[in-house]
Structures are given as structure tokens and as C-alpha cells.
Design a protein around this motif. Structure first.
Motif, mmCIF file in Angstrom:
data_model
loop_
_atom_site.group_PDB
_atom_site.id
_atom_site.type_symbol
_atom_site.label_atom_id
_atom_site.label_comp_id
_atom_site.label_asym_id
_atom_site.label_seq_id
_atom_site.Cartn_x
_atom_site.Cartn_y
_atom_site.Cartn_z
ATOM 1 N N LEU A 697 13.317 -0.128 -1.444
ATOM 2 C CA LEU A 697 12.795 -1.461 -1.159
ATOM 3 C C LEU A 697 12.026 -1.981 -2.377
ATOM 4 C CD1 LEU A 697 11.485 -0.921 2.497
ATOM 5 C CD2 LEU A 697 13.666 -1.904 1.763
ATOM 6 N N PRO A 698 11.798 -3.282 -2.454
ATOM 7 C CA PRO A 698 11.036 -3.823 -3.590
ATOM 8 C C PRO A 698 9.689 -3.115 -3.761
ATOM 9 C CG PRO A 698 12.017 -5.600 -2.325
ATOM 10 C CD PRO A 698 12.276 -4.349 -1.558
ATOM 11 N N ASP A 699 9.272 -2.965 -4.994
ATOM 12 C CA ASP A 699 8.030 -2.260 -5.306
ATOM 13 C C ASP A 699 6.858 -2.997 -4.648
ATOM 14 O OD1 ASP A 699 6.316 -0.465 -6.352
ATOM 15 O OD2 ASP A 699 6.196 -1.415 -8.335
ATOM 16 N N ASP A 700 6.167 -2.280 -3.744
ATOM 17 C CA ASP A 700 5.099 -2.922 -2.980
ATOM 18 C C ASP A 700 4.280 -1.830 -2.307
ATOM 19 O OD1 ASP A 700 3.476 -4.750 -1.692
ATOM 20 O OD2 ASP A 700 5.129 -5.935 -0.882
ATOM 21 N N GLN A 701 3.197 -2.218 -1.693
ATOM 22 C CA GLN A 701 2.418 -1.320 -0.846
ATOM 23 C C GLN A 701 2.817 -1.602 0.594
ATOM 24 O OE1 GLN A 701 -1.827 -1.336 -1.560
ATOM 25 N NE2 GLN A 701 -2.255 -0.584 0.498
ATOM 26 N N TRP A 702 3.596 -0.664 1.170
ATOM 27 C CA TRP A 702 4.189 -0.896 2.476
ATOM 28 C C TRP A 702 3.337 -0.299 3.586
ATOM 29 C CZ3 TRP A 702 8.082 -4.218 2.887
ATOM 30 C CH2 TRP A 702 8.834 -4.493 1.732
ATOM 31 N N THR A 703 3.166 -1.064 4.669
ATOM 32 C CA THR A 703 2.387 -0.613 5.825
ATOM 33 C C THR A 703 3.316 -0.478 7.023
ATOM 34 O OG1 THR A 703 0.427 -1.769 5.031
ATOM 35 C CG2 THR A 703 0.474 -1.146 7.369
ATOM 36 N N HIS A 704 3.288 0.713 7.635
ATOM 37 C CA HIS A 704 4.115 0.956 8.818
ATOM 38 C C HIS A 704 3.279 0.681 10.064
ATOM 39 C CE1 HIS A 704 6.072 3.985 11.744
ATOM 40 N NE2 HIS A 704 6.724 2.829 11.800
ATOM 41 N N GLU A 705 3.661 -0.327 10.837
ATOM 42 C CA GLU A 705 2.982 -0.666 12.090
ATOM 43 C C GLU A 705 3.833 -0.104 13.231
ATOM 44 O OE1 GLU A 705 1.481 -4.900 11.982
ATOM 45 O OE2 GLU A 705 2.734 -4.851 10.172
ATOM 46 N N GLU A 706 3.472 1.087 13.683
ATOM 47 C CA GLU A 706 4.319 1.822 14.629
ATOM 48 C C GLU A 706 4.501 1.077 15.944
ATOM 49 O OE1 GLU A 706 4.724 6.365 16.421
ATOM 50 O OE2 GLU A 706 2.951 5.774 15.276
ATOM 51 N N ALA A 707 3.431 0.558 16.519
ATOM 52 C CA ALA A 707 3.531 -0.109 17.828
ATOM 53 C C ALA A 707 4.405 -1.349 17.755
ATOM 54 C CB ALA A 707 2.148 -0.469 18.338
ATOM 55 N N ALA A 708 4.345 -2.062 16.633
ATOM 56 C CA ALA A 708 5.113 -3.304 16.484
ATOM 57 C C ALA A 708 6.492 -3.057 15.895
ATOM 58 C CB ALA A 708 4.352 -4.283 15.591
ATOM 59 N N HIS A 709 6.819 -1.798 15.554
ATOM 60 C CA HIS A 709 8.106 -1.462 14.944
ATOM 61 C C HIS A 709 8.344 -2.342 13.713
ATOM 62 C CE1 HIS A 709 9.248 0.992 18.441
ATOM 63 N NE2 HIS A 709 8.721 0.030 19.170
ATOM 64 N N ARG A 710 7.339 -2.343 12.817
ATOM 65 C CA ARG A 710 7.394 -3.269 11.688
ATOM 66 C C ARG A 710 6.955 -2.559 10.410
ATOM 67 N NH1 ARG A 710 4.942 -8.002 13.782
ATOM 68 N NH2 ARG A 710 2.925 -7.005 13.521
ATOM 69 N N LEU A 711 7.595 -2.949 9.303
ATOM 70 C CA LEU A 711 7.225 -2.467 7.974
ATOM 71 C C LEU A 711 6.880 -3.701 7.149
ATOM 72 C CD1 LEU A 711 7.161 0.395 6.680
ATOM 73 C CD2 LEU A 711 9.396 -0.105 5.703
ATOM 74 N N SER A 712 5.622 -3.790 6.665
ATOM 75 C CA SER A 712 5.146 -5.007 5.996
ATOM 76 C C SER A 712 4.730 -4.696 4.575
ATOM 77 C CB SER A 712 3.952 -5.612 6.752
ATOM 78 O OG SER A 712 4.292 -5.851 8.098
ATOM 79 N N GLY A 713 5.098 -5.591 3.649
ATOM 80 C CA GLY A 713 4.709 -5.471 2.244
ATOM 81 C C GLY A 713 3.462 -6.274 1.962
ATOM 82 N N ARG A 714 2.485 -5.632 1.325
ATOM 83 C CA ARG A 714 1.198 -6.308 1.104
ATOM 84 C C ARG A 714 1.320 -7.430 0.092
ATOM 85 N NH1 ARG A 714 -4.356 -3.363 -1.153
ATOM 86 N NH2 ARG A 714 -5.640 -5.264 -1.220
ATOM 87 N N PHE A 742 21.961 3.443 2.696
ATOM 88 C CA PHE A 742 22.223 2.020 2.492
ATOM 89 C C PHE A 742 21.128 1.402 1.641
ATOM 90 C CE2 PHE A 742 24.488 2.972 6.416
ATOM 91 C CZ PHE A 742 25.655 2.230 6.319
ATOM 92 N N HIS A 743 21.451 0.270 1.010
ATOM 93 C CA HIS A 743 20.455 -0.558 0.335
ATOM 94 C C HIS A 743 20.519 -1.957 0.930
ATOM 95 C CE1 HIS A 743 20.408 2.087 -3.566
ATOM 96 N NE2 HIS A 743 19.749 2.620 -2.556
ATOM 97 N N LEU A 744 19.354 -2.586 1.080
ATOM 98 C CA LEU A 744 19.319 -3.978 1.500
ATOM 99 C C LEU A 744 19.754 -4.861 0.341
ATOM 100 C CD1 LEU A 744 15.971 -4.212 3.497
ATOM 101 C CD2 LEU A 744 18.275 -3.931 4.389
#
Length: 776
Positions: A697-714, A742-744
Motif C-alpha cells: 500500500l502507499p507509504d503511510d502510517q496505517w491504523t487498523h480499526e478492528e471493530a469497524a473493519h477499516r484500515l486508515s492512512g494517517r 494482489f496489488h491495488l
């Protein structure tokens, strides 16, 4: 059936306290289970809290409540333990090594929710010999984190069966085929068993060395890994599925003879038909229907396997060991030898066959008015496929209109003739009979819809093979109305079997499906909240509540995602001599009766019916069998899940082979899993699933939000959410493990560390993100 005491006769009148103790609180009971050194039964609980026999029903109710809440779980027979907890001492099996080479283990016979805990084994004393892969030990356990324990060897128990490594030989190295095995093995000179480069082999560990790769000896050659049909061979051995019958079992099957009419009801004039998939080889159920007043009379006849597989015989022992048949795209590993499974037990058209049957009567609203069981002699009129039956229904005007009485018009010119095999048998199915089947089905379906059941519509995949055993294509498996017809008839017959045996107070194996645990429901609620969907409180939850959620998303882009999320929240179905009902089908009692050729549970139910109805002695359920039912239920539940895992892995590996020629291709996909190490994506066209590693994924600080099933880039503000539509490029396929990378498609940088790092990402992550099923 009356409950059997845990310790009959252990207490006399003098042991009964004149003033019974108060029932323990829920927290006190949970504390006792938490501190108990092992699983406990109601007798131990009663003694600890000073409860009397009169308080047993209240204790059972309390235990059931805690089980529904997920606070405790069954642990074999009538014993329980705290949910998800390992005792201080437990038997574990070495399943791999960590990056430092120290052994990792899993508890043997894990029955808790989710994946089994991981045990990091530490030596009990300096200089203790290293533990070998597959070795079992009694270990002292200490929790060191969620799902993690530190283990120290108390006593070595040897191997859990022969310790084995399944892998491919490359030079003097053995490359494991399992994603869980992180390290290769070395094969010393003279220990290759004659295997050649690229062969799939079974090996056993040799005494270990302190440094370097661990040595192994090849004990069986399984053919080339790139050969056609090698995938199913791999899955059979990886999951330890028995695939060779003992000679005595084969002899019993081959010397069996057809049944006679004596002592049976003659059903040969009733035009029963079998309806199965076009690739089916064993036919164990046949159906027929006719109008009865304003309702319907339905006959379901099932192969009389119990006549041939007698309790305690070699056939019985092997069938019980296997538990069920296992179906791969290119082969079947049957529960019974071919002489029975495809021969005397299979309801072939035009041939006399013994059967157990249930005649059911339904009113015009689909409510059952009565049923009766019997033992008969039948002759199938035709072998139909689902597609043939569907085509016949669509061609019959009366069937299409769903006339309640099926007053079909037509002559012999309109008869439906089946395939070549059916034609040889002289099988003709008139349009009127097709109309009757569908009209009776719609009547039962209406009753089911009023009852409110959990109907999940998740696509299944079908692997198409060419004559050489290579994958030709992977396509969605069609779900026709004809499929639902057979399912509805079989469910009705299974309900009758459970009711009949309960009425006659016979022991039986129920097919049970518990309601979802509170933990899973809470996770599902958080997910549905993000879509502005809700569920009632846990105590009020019914299967129809899930149905309403699914109706709300029908036709929307997130429909499939919600179906998968709802399925993930469900408990797994199981077998048990104790009835808790079937939540998914919204039925208070349910048993498997309709597939004794491929499921041992159904054979047990047949024997119980024969015993309860007085239809035989030698082939009826025996007392020792009845006493073993808790262990039998536990065993065949495990074999069923083993089969499902093997079948799922085979489809995934064949799909990986199919996709190997399409590396670099672009695909429409959806995010099917969100983790801290990346995203799982599933290709829309064929269900291929693989990993998009975080490093791609693009170079970033990624946060995994388990309850929301989400991966967010800061910094990029990119956000990836479960169910999101994405376009991906297939970057790599690893045929050895069946993994895909796979790659996005958004300018992704290469994975840091090159090919070896990518392989480590791939080997460390499961590409199987499919939810656990709730088979009926």
C-alpha cells in the motif's frame, strides 16, 4: 430420553442435605469453572456448591444460559469448561516453529470459538531434547496474552499418530505445502526414499540437530506436484483423511447381496425419482408427491444402508472412523466401499433397492398433519438432475402456475425423458408428476417462510475439470428452484425422524445449531451500525431478524458482504445426543436421516428408527452404541469439519492453479478481510481470494480499526473498508501453498525486501477468509 446421571448410585439418602444450598450466582459458577483444573460435569458442580438432586434442573438451565452467552462450552460428553480457556495442564501437539526455531504448539481437540490458542513451548530444563514436529506432550500452561500461552513440557506422550510433513522435494530440501509451516526441512543422503525432484512426499522428522534445518526422512511418494489431480491427493493427506479401506471391509461390501421383499412394504409401483447433481455417483434419496384433499402426500425414500452395515462389523468400524464422505472436484473419498456406495445402496433407476421411507401428509398451508415410517422395497423410476427437473418445471404450464392441486394436463408426448442412463432404465416422468413435486414444495416453502429461517445466499464455486484432470474453469454454482425443492423435502423428513425418535424415547443424534454468541453478535452489531442496520437484543433474537436485515440490503452493492458478515456471526452446526434445537432452521428438533451413504450420523438415526419401530434386531441400534453416542457425536462433528476444510482447500488450490496463468491480469474485486498486516480481496468473477500486503500500500502510517473493519492512512487519508469495491492486479501465485498475492491499482510500490519478503507475507497469511458455515 431421560437424562442419565453422571454418577449413578454414588449418593444414598444419607448424603442428601436437609436444607439445600442456594443456587450459585452466574459469577460464582464462572469463577469455579475458571479455577477448575480440568473440565467438569454437573456432579462436580453440585458437590462443590452443595446442591441437591432437586436443584439439577435449575443448574442445567443456568449452564445452558451461560453456554448461549458464550461464557462456557461443551468439552466432550456432558462436561463443560470456561469458554476459550485452557487448563493449567493440557495435551498439546507441536505444529511448527517460531522465527527463533523454538517449537510452537496447539491444544489437541480444541473446541473453543475461533482459532485455537498458540502455545510457545519452552524447555523444562537446560539440555532437554528438542520437541519434534507432530510430537504431543502434556504441558504446564501459563497465559501470556490473548490467545497465547507459554508451555513447559511435563511429560512426553509421543506422536499424535505418526508425525508427518507433507511437502515437495527440491534437491536435498523439503518444502512444506502448508502455510503454517514457516521453515524448510533437509533430507539427508539416503533418506529420500527414491523420490525425485518436484515430487509430493510424506516425510517424518529425524532426531533433531541444534542448528540449521531440521532433518526428515521420506516415507511415502505421492506423485508429482504438477501432475493432474495432485491437489486432491495433497488435501487428502494434509487433513489426514482415510482413503484406503481395510480388506475385511471391502470383502463384506463385495459379498453383500440385494435385499428381498420379505418383511418390507412393496413401493415398486410408486414412481419415486432421484434428483441430484449431474456429477453425482451415489443416489441415497428419492421423492414422490400427490394431492391429498386440499394438501399433499409426500414420500421420501432413503437407501437402507443399515441392512448392509451392521453394528460392530468391519464396514461399520471403518464408516465410523471416516464419519462422512469427502467430495473433491476430481474424486470422492467415500464413507463406504464402492460396491455399496455406488452399488447396492445407490438408488439406481430400474433396480430393486431396500429403503427406509417416511410418508408425510401436509395440509394446504404446509403444516404437517401426520407421518409414518416404514421399511420398504422400491424401484426408482428415473435419475434426474436438478437442471432436468428445472427445465421440466419451466416447460410444464401447470407447474409454472403453481396450481395447488397440480391438475396437470398433458399426454405421453409431453413426458420428460432424462439422460442416457435414465433412458436405459425406461424412466419417463410425466409433466403431472413434475407439477405435483413443485406444488407440494411451494406449499412447504410457504410454511417455512412463515416460520422465519436464516436463508443466506452466498455463491458457491464449481471447479470444471477436463478429461486430463486439469482445471478448465471455475464458475458459480447455480442455485435453482429444483435445489430448494429437494432441500425442503429433506428438511421435512429430518424433522419427522427427530420427532419419531423423541416420541418413542429412543436415543438419537440431533443435528443442533446454537444461537450466535454474545461476542459475535456484538461484533456484527458494530458492523451493521455502520450501514444503519440493527438487530434486536440477544434474548429476543430470532432467525427472522437476520432475514429482515438481509431484505434491507437486497439489491444493494453491500448485499454479499452483509450475507458473509451474518454467516460469520453464526455458530457452527454440530451433532449431539442432547437437543438444543436448530437456530438457523428455526426448528425445535432436527436430526439427519436422508444421507446414510455419505454420513454416519444418518446411519445411526436409521438404526435408532429400526430399533424404535421394531423393524429389525441385528441392524438396530445396540445398547453399547447408545452409550457411546456422546463420543460418536463429538467424533463425527470433527470429521465433518475436517471434510469441509479439505474440500474448501482443494477448491482454493485448484483456483490458484487456474489463476497462475493470469499473473499480471486486472480484476474487479471486493475487500473481504481487513487485518493489521494488509487486506484480503476476493475476485468477483470466480471467488479467487488473496492478500494485498500492507507493504504494497502507499507509504503511510496505517491504523487498523478492528471493530469497524477499516484500515486508515494517517497522511494519505486513504481508507479501506470491508466490502469496498476495488480493482486489483494479480502479482504472484505460489502453487506450493495455493496462496495468491494482489496489488491495488493505485500506483502501488513494490513490496520491500523483494521476493523472499513477499513469500513470507504470503506464507504467514491464510487466503481462506470465508466464514464458517452452518450446514443443515
Amino acid at each position: 430420553m431421560a437424562e442419565r446421571p453422571d454418577d449413578p448410585g454414588a449418593r444414598g439418602p444419607e448424603d442428601v442435605s436437609p436444607a439445600p444450598a442456594a443456587m450459585p450466582s452466574r459469577e460464582a459458577l464462572r469463577r469455579f469453572l475458571r479455577e477448575a483444573p480440568a473440565r467438569v460435569g454437573k456432579s462436580e458442580i453440585s458437590r462443590h456448591f452443595g446442591l441437591t438432586a432437586d436443584q439439577r434442573p435449575a443448574l442445567r438451565a443456568l449452564l445452558k444460559e451461560l453456554e448461549h452467552e458464550g461464557a462456557l462450552q461443551r468439552a466432550g460428553g456432558r462436561r463443560v469448561r470456561e469458554s476459550g480457556k485452557l487448563p493449567e495442564m493440557a495435551v498439546v501437539e507441536v505444529s511448527g516453529t517460531d522465527p527463533d526455531g523454538d517449537p510452537l504448539a496447539r491444544p489437541v481437540g480444541w473446541e473453543g470459538p475461533g482459532r485455537p490458542p498458540l502455545v510457545y513451548m519452552r524447555p523444562e530444563r537446560p539440555g532437554q531434547p528438542a520437541l519434534a514436529y507432530g510430537e504431543r506432550v502434556l504441558a504446564r500452561l501459563r497465559p501470556i496474552g490473548p490467545g497465547k500461552y507459554e508451555g513447559r513440557t511435563f511429560k512426553r506422550l509421543g506422536s499424535g499418530g505418526p508425525a508427518r510433513i507433507l511437502g515437495v522435494l527440491q534437491g536435498d530440501r523439503l518444502l512444506p505445502t502448508s502455510k503454517r509451516e514457516k521453515a524448510d526441512w533437509t533430507v539427508p543422503a539416503g533418506e529420500d526414499g527414491g523420490a525425485e525432484e518436484g515430487e509430493l512426499v510424506l516425510a517424518e522428522p529425524l532426531p533433531g540437530r541444534a542448528l540449521g534445518l531440521r532433518p526428515a526422512r521420506v516415507v511415502e511418494r505421492l506423485g508429482r506436484m504438477d501432475a493432474p489431480r495432485a491437489v486432491s491427493v495433497l488435501c487428502i493427506h494434509a487433513h489426514r483423511i482415510p482413503d484406503h479401506f481395510p480388506a475385511e471391509a471391502v470383502r463384506e461390501a463385495e459379498t453383500a447381496r440385494p435385499v428381498a421383499l420379505q418383511g418390507r412394504e412393496d413401493l415398486r409401483e410408486i414412481p419415486l425419482v432421484t434428483i441430484d447433481g449431474e456429477d453425482a455417483r451415489d443416489f441415497d434419496d428419492a421423492v414422490w408427491a400427490e394431492p391429498l384433499g386440499e394438501g399433499w402426500r409426500v414420500l421420501v425414500a432413503i437407501a437402507d444402508v443399515a441392512h448392509y452395515v451392521r453394528p460392530g462389523s468391519a464396514l461399520d468400524q471403518e464408516a465410523g472412523r471416516r464419519g462422512n464422505s469427502v467430495y473433491f472436484p476430481d474424486r470422492v473419498v467415500p464413507m463406504l466401499p464402492e460396491a455399496l456406495s455406488n452399488g447396492l445402496c445407490s438408488l439406481r433407476p430400474g433396480e430393486n433397492r431396500g429403503c427406509l421411507f417416511v410418508e408425510m401428509r401436509f395440509d394446504g398451508q404446509g403444516h404437517k398433519a401426520g407421518h409414518r415410517f416404514g421399511r420398504g422395497l422400491m424401484r426408482s423410476a428415473a435419475r434426474l438432475t436438478y437442471e432436468q427437473l428445472q427445465t421440466a418445471q419451466e416447460a410444464a404450464p401447470v407447474a409454472a402456475q403453481g396450481d395447488a392441486q397440480g391438475d396437470a394436463q398433458g399426454d405421453a408426448q409431453g413426458a420428460v425423458q432424462g439422460d442416457a442412463e435414465m433412458g436405459k432404465a425406461g424412466g419417463l416422468v410425466p409433466p403431472q408428476q413434475v407439477a405435483h413435486l413443485f406444488a407440494a414444495f411451494r406449499c412447504l416453502l410457504a410454511a417455512r417462510e412463515r416460520r422465519g429461517t436464516l436463508d443466506l445466499d452466498l455463491p458457491e464455486r464449481r471447479v470444471l475439470m477436463d478429461e486430463q484432470g486439469e482445471v478448465r474453469d471455475v464458475v458459480p454454482r447455480l442455485k435453482l428452484e429444483a435445489h430448494r425443492l429437494i432441500e425442503e423435502f429433506m428438511v421435512a423428513a429430518n424433522v419427522c425422524a427427530a420427532e419419531e425418535l423423541e416420541h418413542r424415547r429412543q436415543p438419537l443424534l440431533f443435528r443442533v445449531h446454537d444461537r450466535p454468541s454474545d461476542e459475535k453478535l456484538e461484533a456484527l452489531r458494530q458492523f451493521l451500525d455502520s450501514m444503519e442496520l440493527d438487530l434486536p437484543a440477544a434474548g429476543e433474537l430470532r432467525p427472522r431478524d437476520f432475514a429482515r436485515v438481509l431484505e434491507h440490503v437486497q439489491g444493494r452493492p453491500e448485499e454479499r458482504l452483509v450475507h458473509e458478515a451474518v454467516l460469520r456471526a453464526q455458530s457452527q452446526a454440530a451433532y449431539s445426543p442432547e437437543n438444543i434445537g436448530h437456530f438457523g432452521l428455526a426448528l425445535p428438533r432436527y436430526a439427519h436421516f436422508t444421507s446414510p451413504i455419505r454420513r454416519y450420523a444418518d446411519l445411526v438415526v436409521h438404526r435408532a428408527l429400526i430399533r424404535g419401530l421394531g423393524l429389525g434386531k441385528a441392524d438396530a441400534l445396540q445398547e453399547d452404541e447408545a452409550e457411546r453416542l456422546p463420543d460418536t457425536a463429538e467424533h463425527i462433528t470433527r470429521t465433518e469439519r475436517r471434510a469441509a476444510a479439505a474440500e474448501r482447500e482443494a477448491v482454493e488450490r485448484y483456483l490458484a492453479r487456474h489463476m497462475a496463468s493470469r499473473v499480471g491480469g486486472m480484476f474487479d474485486a471486493r475487500i473481504s478481510g481487513v487485518t493489521r498486516f494488509g487486506l484480503f480481496v476476493t475476485v468477483a468473477s470466480n471467488g479467487a481470494s488473496g492478500l494485498v500486503p500492507l507493504a504494497s500500500l502507499p507509504d503511510d502510517q496505517w491504523t487498523h480499526e478492528e471493530a469497524a473493519h477499516r484500515l486508515s492512512g494517517r497522511f494519505t487519508r486513504l481508507c479501506f473498508v470491508l466490502g469496498q469495491a476495488v480493482e486489483v492486479r494479480l502479482a504472484e501465485v505460489v502453487p506450493l501453498t495455493g496462496g495468491m498475492l494482489f496489488h491495488l491499482l493505485q500506483g502501488n510500490p513494490p513490496v520491500a525486501g523483494g521476493r523472499r519478503a513477499r513469500l513470507r507475507h504470503l506464507a504467514g497469511a491464510s487466503t481462506s477468509r470465508g466464514p464458517r458455515g452452518t450446514p443443515r
